[in-house]
Scaffold this motif. Structure first.
Motif: not given
Length: 86
Positions: A59-86
């Protein structure tokens, strides 16, 4: 002596300004007042803290000032997504 005071002040100010630019995790209610600018995803984390750190870095690399995690999965190693905001 004066030089040491200026050096300490410069280090303190640079540390404060660096932290001010980091993307902050927010909840969906706080996100209502911000502009959505995209989505980031991360994978390969072994803990929830690790996943959140990866999403925050992206999120920081994309220039966002905030982010909200929308999903997290635990199939083996964890993965997830977040919406970013300016």
């Amino acid at each position: 002596m004066k030089t040491i005071k200026y050096a300490v002040a410069a280090i303190a100010l640079s540390t404060l300004s660096f932290g001010a630019f980091a993307a902050q995790s927010i909840n969906l209610a706080e996100a209502q007042n911000l502009n959505k600018v995209g989505v980031v995803s991360a994978d390969g984390a072994s803990t929830l803290d690790g996943l959140e750190a990866k999403l925050a870095d992206k999120a920081e690399a994309a220039g966002a000032k905030a982010y909200s995690i929308t999903s997290a999965n635990t199939n083996g190693k964890m993965s997830g997504t977040a919406v970013i905001y300016k």
